[in-house]
Design a protein around this motif. Structure first.
Motif, short mmCIF file in Angstrom:
data_model
loop_
_atom_site.label_atom_id
_atom_site.label_comp_id
_atom_site.label_asym_id
_atom_site.label_seq_id
_atom_site.Cartn_x
_atom_site.Cartn_y
_atom_site.Cartn_z
N SER A 278 -2.93 6.54 -2.63
CA SER A 278 -4.53 6.46 -2.33
C SER A 278 -5.15 6.07 -3.52
O SER A 278 -5.99 5.23 -3.42
CB SER A 278 -4.79 7.89 -1.71
OG SER A 278 -4.24 8.36 -0.51
N ASN A 279 -4.83 6.62 -4.69
CA ASN A 279 -5.40 6.36 -6.01
C ASN A 279 -4.41 5.72 -7.03
O ASN A 279 -5.05 5.62 -8.29
CB ASN A 279 -6.07 7.62 -6.45
CG ASN A 279 -5.38 8.70 -6.75
OD1 ASN A 279 -4.04 8.64 -6.93
ND2 ASN A 279 -5.59 10.17 -6.43
N GLN A 280 -3.34 5.45 -6.70
CA GLN A 280 -2.30 4.83 -7.63
C GLN A 280 -2.27 5.87 -9.00
O GLN A 280 -1.72 5.19 -10.03
CB GLN A 280 -2.67 3.60 -8.11
CG GLN A 280 -2.67 2.52 -6.99
CD GLN A 280 -3.16 1.19 -7.22
OE1 GLN A 280 -2.91 0.74 -8.32
NE2 GLN A 280 -3.45 0.26 -6.34
N LYS A 281 -2.36 7.09 -8.91
CA LYS A 281 -2.01 8.12 -9.73
C LYS A 281 -0.53 8.36 -9.96
O LYS A 281 -0.08 8.54 -8.93
CB LYS A 281 -2.76 9.49 -9.59
CG LYS A 281 -2.82 10.23 -10.56
CD LYS A 281 -3.45 11.55 -10.21
CE LYS A 281 -3.38 12.58 -11.15
NZ LYS A 281 -4.27 13.98 -11.02
N GLY B 222 0.03 10.25 -0.22
CA GLY B 222 -1.09 9.20 -0.05
C GLY B 222 -0.99 7.87 1.01
O GLY B 222 -0.13 7.84 1.69
N LYS B 223 -2.18 7.15 0.76
CA LYS B 223 -1.58 6.13 1.70
C LYS B 223 -2.48 4.87 0.95
O LYS B 223 -3.56 4.91 0.31
CB LYS B 223 -2.39 6.03 2.99
CG LYS B 223 -2.42 4.88 3.89
CD LYS B 223 -2.89 5.05 5.08
CE LYS B 223 -2.94 3.98 6.09
NZ LYS B 223 -3.50 3.89 7.57
N ALA C 1 -4.44 1.49 0.36
CA ALA C 1 -5.72 0.92 1.12
C ALA C 1 -5.12 -0.39 1.84
O ALA C 1 -5.54 -0.79 2.88
CB ALA C 1 -6.77 0.16 0.23
N LYS C 2 -4.23 -1.16 1.18
CA LYS C 2 -3.66 -2.32 1.74
C LYS C 2 -1.97 -2.32 1.30
O LYS C 2 -1.45 -1.67 0.56
CB LYS C 2 -4.13 -3.73 0.86
CG LYS C 2 -5.65 -3.86 1.19
CD LYS C 2 -6.35 -5.19 0.62
CE LYS C 2 -7.65 -5.38 0.98
NZ LYS C 2 -8.19 -6.62 0.16
N PRO C 3 -1.27 -3.15 2.25
CA PRO C 3 0.20 -3.06 1.85
C PRO C 3 0.74 -3.36 0.43
O PRO C 3 0.01 -4.35 0.20
CB PRO C 3 0.43 -4.16 3.07
CG PRO C 3 -0.29 -3.97 4.07
CD PRO C 3 -1.66 -3.84 3.29
N VAL C 4 1.54 -2.63 -0.03
CA VAL C 4 1.89 -2.73 -1.38
C VAL C 4 3.64 -2.41 -1.51
O VAL C 4 4.20 -2.03 -0.54
CB VAL C 4 1.37 -1.65 -2.24
CG1 VAL C 4 0.02 -1.86 -2.39
CG2 VAL C 4 1.66 -0.45 -1.94
N TRP C 5 4.19 -2.93 -2.65
CA TRP C 5 5.45 -2.44 -3.01
C TRP C 5 5.56 -2.08 -4.31
O TRP C 5 4.55 -2.41 -5.24
CB TRP C 5 6.40 -3.57 -2.76
CG TRP C 5 6.11 -4.87 -3.64
CD1 TRP C 5 5.43 -5.87 -3.54
CD2 TRP C 5 7.01 -5.20 -4.76
NE1 TRP C 5 5.64 -6.62 -4.56
CE2 TRP C 5 6.84 -6.36 -4.95
CE3 TRP C 5 8.12 -4.33 -5.53
CZ2 TRP C 5 7.13 -7.01 -6.41
CZ3 TRP C 5 8.70 -5.00 -6.69
CH2 TRP C 5 8.12 -6.21 -7.03
N ILE C 6 6.15 -1.11 -4.65
CA ILE C 6 6.36 -0.40 -5.95
C ILE C 6 7.54 -0.95 -6.84
O ILE C 6 8.52 -1.11 -6.37
CB ILE C 6 6.24 1.26 -5.88
CG1 ILE C 6 5.22 1.65 -5.11
CG2 ILE C 6 6.74 1.80 -7.06
CD1 ILE C 6 5.64 3.15 -4.53
N GLU C 7 7.32 -1.33 -8.22
CA GLU C 7 8.32 -1.52 -8.88
C GLU C 7 8.50 -0.64 -9.74
O GLU C 7 7.40 -0.19 -10.59
CB GLU C 7 8.18 -3.05 -9.59
CG GLU C 7 9.05 -3.38 -10.53
CD GLU C 7 8.72 -4.94 -11.05
OE1 GLU C 7 9.68 -5.44 -11.55
OE2 GLU C 7 7.58 -5.34 -10.80
#
Length: 634
Positions: free
Chosen positions: A18-21, A118-119, A121-127
């Motif tokens: 949600s907050n990229q924390k 969390g969630k 805001a838009k579709p993402v992928w994590i590296e």
């Protein structure tokens, strides 16, 4: 947070989408001693953080990816990882064990576990590469299949990806890692609900070994045991899990026509032997695995992963479909869509019987396969009747009726083993924490016909044996081993010579072993401070980690994990009524002339509760929680 033990990287990464924390989740050496790793570690994290009932598809849910201490150590059959969450299918705890490479790469990145909350805001992928973590827009990946997605991501990395089914919140959507699927209970839908398309990990860390000399000696003996055993050294390498289909049919435990029967007249056409003779290109297995039970087949000119036993049963005999080539094609399609083949096949079979009984006009019929490929896509994209099928068997039954033949437990569709031909497995299905799972059930069918041949219909000793196998399988999974290695726990001579006097004597003795098995289950770990040659996992964990591990402590860890998952489910509203099976399996006789061919669940369940140290409502007593060191922790 570092650790003094080998086998662990000492860090758990938590990401709030949600907050990229980013944060490091606290996990101590005391936690490692109590919960070991894998699914038990995940259960503890979920229990501590999800303290009230929530919507599994909400941002509040967590997706917890864990490894075991043997993961990355080179132990036989140990390239496993686990994903746990709150299931959108059952609304209880979900865990899915996978043989893809993600767990190995997660450790290379320096982490024992990954917690996703969390969630976005838009579709993402994590590296993730070592300590560097980045979130990228997934616009170019969204809508693509699992295979297409992985091809677009960096090679030589560990990957978790979802397909269209996960994006569209199909309640039994799966997650792919390479060609392997973490398939059950809808964990792919949870990942999709977080707008998370993929996770990619890499790094250059190595797993520290506490006692490498001891480890090598144990591994050599373990490899020899697996290679010489008739199940892990012959049947599974030669035929894969599909090799179990013929004996299942012989013992009347092969799900057929929505579990109306335990035998299928065309079983040979979808058997492991036919698969090997007509379609097998080569064997393939997980890294470090000597069993190599995976199949490589050719579909439309491509070499792809072949179907497991469950897929052959649920998309074959249970739909009255004898077209093996079609099953190969469907297996690939469902993996690409990111959808559990077990729940898909079972939900379709239920829908076919609803049509047959006039309860739902959906056009689906047993033995009719021409339109099913389109139906699979409709489910993944929630189009037409696919939108209803995407909800799973339990929800369909609430809408259209047919609860008596909706083949599920706690909302999870059963595996391909028909329990009226192996009633101990029926007890396991009903009491399994994640629902109708043959593995979380304890897989007592290995004693009821697929390894040994104890009386499959007697309720005697089934409660105590189910508890034993459930606890051991929990511990093995938490350690990072494949549960197939437990097949070798049965002395090979008993499997090779089923008709000799000693084997027949053992089968008879098992029926009367309940009291003795229960006594062993309740013995304090200090009286079981030994390591069993047929169960090398505890010795391997001791050599890799330096933990003071023995069989007694290993057993206790398994029971602690099983009980912790139970307590989590109770918090979410589980009652004794949820430890159930549909009436078809408990009331209808598989053989009208044999009164024993149903699952005597009520009788076995109350004995199971007593021997687990639970009350009549299925709640662990304070004494049990205290013995397991959980009373102050739950």
């Amino acid at each position: 947070m570092s650790t003094k033990y080998g086998g662990y990287m000492g860090k758990v990464l938590q990401i709030d989408l949600s907050n990229q924390k980013l944060s490091e989740y606290p996990w101590t050496d005391q936690d490692r001693e109590l919960y070991l790793g894998g699914k038990i570690m995940a259960a503890k994290i979920l229990y501590d953080n999800l303290t009230t009932k929530i919507d599994p598809l909400s941002a509040a849910n967590l997706l917890v990816v864990t490894t075991g201490p043997l993961t990355g150590s080179g132990a036989p059959s140990s390239s496993r990882f686990n994903i746990s969450t709150l299931s959108p299918l059952t609304e209880f705890i979900a865990s899915s064990n996978c043989g893809g490479t993600f767990g190995l790469f997660l450790k290379k990145a320096g982490y024992d576990a990954l917690i996703l909350g969390g969630k976005a805001a838009k579709p993402v992928w994590i590296e993730i590469h070592n300590e560097t973590v980045a979130l990228h827009a997934a616009d170019a990946l969204w809508g693509k299949t699992t295979g297409e997605t992985q091809k677009l991501l960096q090679a030589d990395t560990g990957k978790l990806v979802i397909g269209p089914a996960g994006e569209n919140l199909v309640r039994y959507a799966s997650i792919a890692s390479g060609e392997r699927m973490a398939g059950r209970a809808g964990i792919g839908a949870v990942m999709g609900s977080k707008n998370l398309k993929a996770v990619v990990v890499s790094g250059d860390h190595t797993v520290r070994i506490a006692d490498r000399t001891s480890m090598k000696k144990i591994y050599q003996g373990w490899l020899k045991q697996l290679r010489q055993h008739p199940l892990t050294g012959n049947l599974l390498p030669k035929l894969g899990t599909a090799g179990l289909l013929v004996p299942m049919n012989a013992h009347k435990i092969l799900a057929t026509r929505n579990y109306q029967y335990g035998q299928y007249k065309d079983f040979e056409l979808i058997s492991g032997k036919t698969l090997a003779e007509k379609h097998l290109v080569k064997n393939r297995g997980c890294q470090t695995c000597p069993i190599q039970c995976g199949r490589v087949v050719r579909v439309e000119g491509r070499e792809v992963k072949g179907p497991e036993l469950e897929t052959l049963g649920l998309l074959g005999s249970n739909l009255e479909n004898n077209d093996l080539e079609l099953i190969l094609k469907w297996n690939l399609l469902l993996d690409e869509l990111g959808m559990d083949t077990i729940s898909t096949g079972s939900t379709l079979a239920f829908a076919m019987e609803l049509q047959e009984k006039g309860l739902w006009s959906n056009g689906l019929q047993f033995g009719q396969t021409a339109n099913l490929e389109n139906i699979f896509a409709d489910i993944a994209y929630r189009r037409g009747i696919g939108d209803l099928l995407a909800e799973g068997t339990k929800r369909l039954a609430k809408r259209f009726g047919g609860q008596a033949f909706a083949i599920q437990a706690k909302g999870l569709e059963l595996a391909a083993y028909e329990p009226r031909g192996a009633v101990g497995l029926g007890l396991g299905y009903a009491t399994a924490n994640r629902g109708g799972c043959h593995l979380n059930a304890g897989y007592l069918v290995i004693l009821e016909g697929l390894g040994l041949n104890m009386d499959p219909h007697t309720p005697k000793a089934k409660a105590a044996l189910t508890i034993t196998l459930q606890n051991i399988m929990e511990a093995v999974s938490a350690g990072g081993s494949c549960v197939f290695t437990l097949f070798a726990m049965i002395p090979s001579g008993l499997v090779r010579r089923p008709n000799r006097y000693l084997t027949r004597l053992v089968n008879q003795a098992l029926k009367h072993s309940g009291g003795m098995v229960h006594l062993i289950n309740k013995l304090s770990a200090k009286f079981l401070a030994l390591n069993l040659p047929l169960l090398p996992q505890s010795s391997a964990i001791r050599s890799v980690t330096g933990l003071p591990m023995n069989f007694g402590k290993f057993r206790d860890i398994g029971e602690r994990g099983f009980t912790l998952e139970r307590m989590f489910n109770l918090r979410l509203g589980l009652t004794a009524n949820d430890d159930s099976l549909p009436e078809r399996l408990t009331a209808d006789l598989q053989d009208p002339h044999d009164q024993r061919t149903r699952v005597p669940l009520d009788e076995m369940k109350q004995e199971y509760y007593r021997k687990r140290g639970w009350d009549a409502e299925g709640r662990p007593r304070a004494k049990t929680l205290r013995r397991l060191g959980l009373l102050e922790r739950v």
